[in-house]
Design a protein around this motif. Sequence first.
Motif, PDB file in Angstrom:
ATOM      1  N   ALA A 187       0.829  -1.198   0.000  1.00 46.73           N
ATOM      2  CA  ALA A 187       0.000   0.000   0.000  1.00 46.73           C
ATOM      3  C   ALA A 187       0.871   1.258   0.000  1.00 46.73           C
ATOM      4  O   ALA A 187       1.947   1.294   0.568  1.00 46.73           O
ATOM      5  N   PHE A 188       0.352   2.295  -0.641  1.00 48.81           N
ATOM      6  CA  PHE A 188       1.079   3.567  -0.712  1.00 48.81           C
ATOM      7  C   PHE A 188       0.048   4.676  -0.590  1.00 48.81           C
ATOM      8  O   PHE A 188      -0.969   4.689  -1.289  1.00 48.81           O
ATOM      9  N   ASP A 189       0.275   5.624   0.291  1.00 45.72           N
ATOM     10  CA  ASP A 189      -0.697   6.676   0.585  1.00 45.72           C
ATOM     11  C   ASP A 189      -0.106   8.034   0.232  1.00 45.72           C
ATOM     12  O   ASP A 189       0.830   8.503   0.886  1.00 45.72           O
ATOM     13  N   ALA A 190      -0.651   8.656  -0.806  1.00 47.46           N
ATOM     14  CA  ALA A 190      -0.193   9.989  -1.206  1.00 47.46           C
ATOM     15  C   ALA A 190      -1.384  10.928  -1.387  1.00 47.46           C
ATOM     16  O   ALA A 190      -1.368  11.810  -2.234  1.00 47.46           O
ATOM     17  N   ARG A 191      -2.410  10.732  -0.597  1.00 49.69           N
ATOM     18  CA  ARG A 191      -3.624  11.528  -0.735  1.00 49.69           C
ATOM     19  C   ARG A 191      -3.316  13.026  -0.672  1.00 49.69           C
ATOM     20  O   ARG A 191      -2.688  13.500   0.253  1.00 49.69           O
ATOM     21  N   GLY A 192      -3.788  13.749  -1.706  1.00 51.63           N
ATOM     22  CA  GLY A 192      -3.646  15.197  -1.731  1.00 51.63           C
ATOM     23  C   GLY A 192      -2.286  15.699  -2.177  1.00 51.63           C
ATOM     24  O   GLY A 192      -2.044  16.909  -2.149  1.00 51.63           O
ATOM     25  N   ALA A 193      -1.401  14.811  -2.627  1.00 49.98           N
ATOM     26  CA  ALA A 193      -0.058  15.234  -3.040  1.00 49.98           C
ATOM     27  C   ALA A 193      -0.092  15.954  -4.392  1.00 49.98           C
ATOM     28  O   ALA A 193      -1.007  15.785  -5.184  1.00 49.98           O
ATOM     29  N   ASP A 194       0.930  16.755  -4.634  1.00 46.84           N
ATOM     30  CA  ASP A 194       1.059  17.489  -5.891  1.00 46.84           C
ATOM     31  C   ASP A 194       2.164  16.853  -6.728  1.00 46.84           C
ATOM     32  O   ASP A 194       3.346  17.000  -6.432  1.00 46.84           O
ATOM     33  N   TRP A 195       1.777  16.121  -7.768  1.00 46.20           N
ATOM     34  CA  TRP A 195       2.737  15.446  -8.644  1.00 46.20           C
ATOM     35  C   TRP A 195       2.750  16.063 -10.041  1.00 46.20           C
ATOM     36  O   TRP A 195       3.176  15.436 -11.004  1.00 46.20           O
TER      37      TRP A 195
END
Length: 231
Positions: free
Chosen positions: A30-38
């Motif tokens: 699992a990987f959690d990047a909720r709300g990140a700017d990519w």
Amino acid sequence: MTSPSRLASLSFYSTTPEQQKPPGNVHEGAFDARGADWRNLTLGEIDLSKARLCRVDLRGVDLHGCRLEGTDLRLARYDSHTIWPNGFDFRSCGAIGPQAKLNGAFLNSADLSEMDLEEASLMGAYLSGADLSGACLRGARLAGADLRHARLRGALCEETRFLNCQLDYVDFRCADLNNVELSTAGCIRGADFSDAIYPDALRTSLLGRAFQELDCWNPLTRRTTRESLLG
């Protein structure tokens, strides 16, 4: 004594989701990047299966080498420059962008300013209080949507379909409303059309609506719908 790899692992998990950068070329688990700017990143062959990427900004991102099976992309943002993996149905994944299928979506008070929503399907969507200022809604389908108190200032609404929409107190100032049929809108009470671009035929049609709609005061723009159409 804690090993360097252990410290790196602790550092990784102490990072908040919105601060997460894309993982290395290969990723498992699992990987959690909720709300990140990519925005504008080029990702390699990364396994993002079942990753939590809701609300991630993917505009301009190259995802063609990624695995996205079961990935949570709800409310992630993309545009016409986003490159998706071959065969991936980005229109139905819950992300927001051109041609997205967001019928019935709950987007109340969402900040969608400057978003590209060309030909998106937002039928029955809940957009009350949403900020769509400067957004591209060309050809978007909004039949039955709730847009009360939404801000569409400067939005491109050419050929947007507003059938049975609730447009109470909508801020249409400076919006492009060419080739828009608003006579079928459910209600325009308190909507402000100041400096909007539209043909005289549309103005005449709107001025034929009930006085309860035309003479309603908009508390944000401080004028009635009738005043905005005649000004």
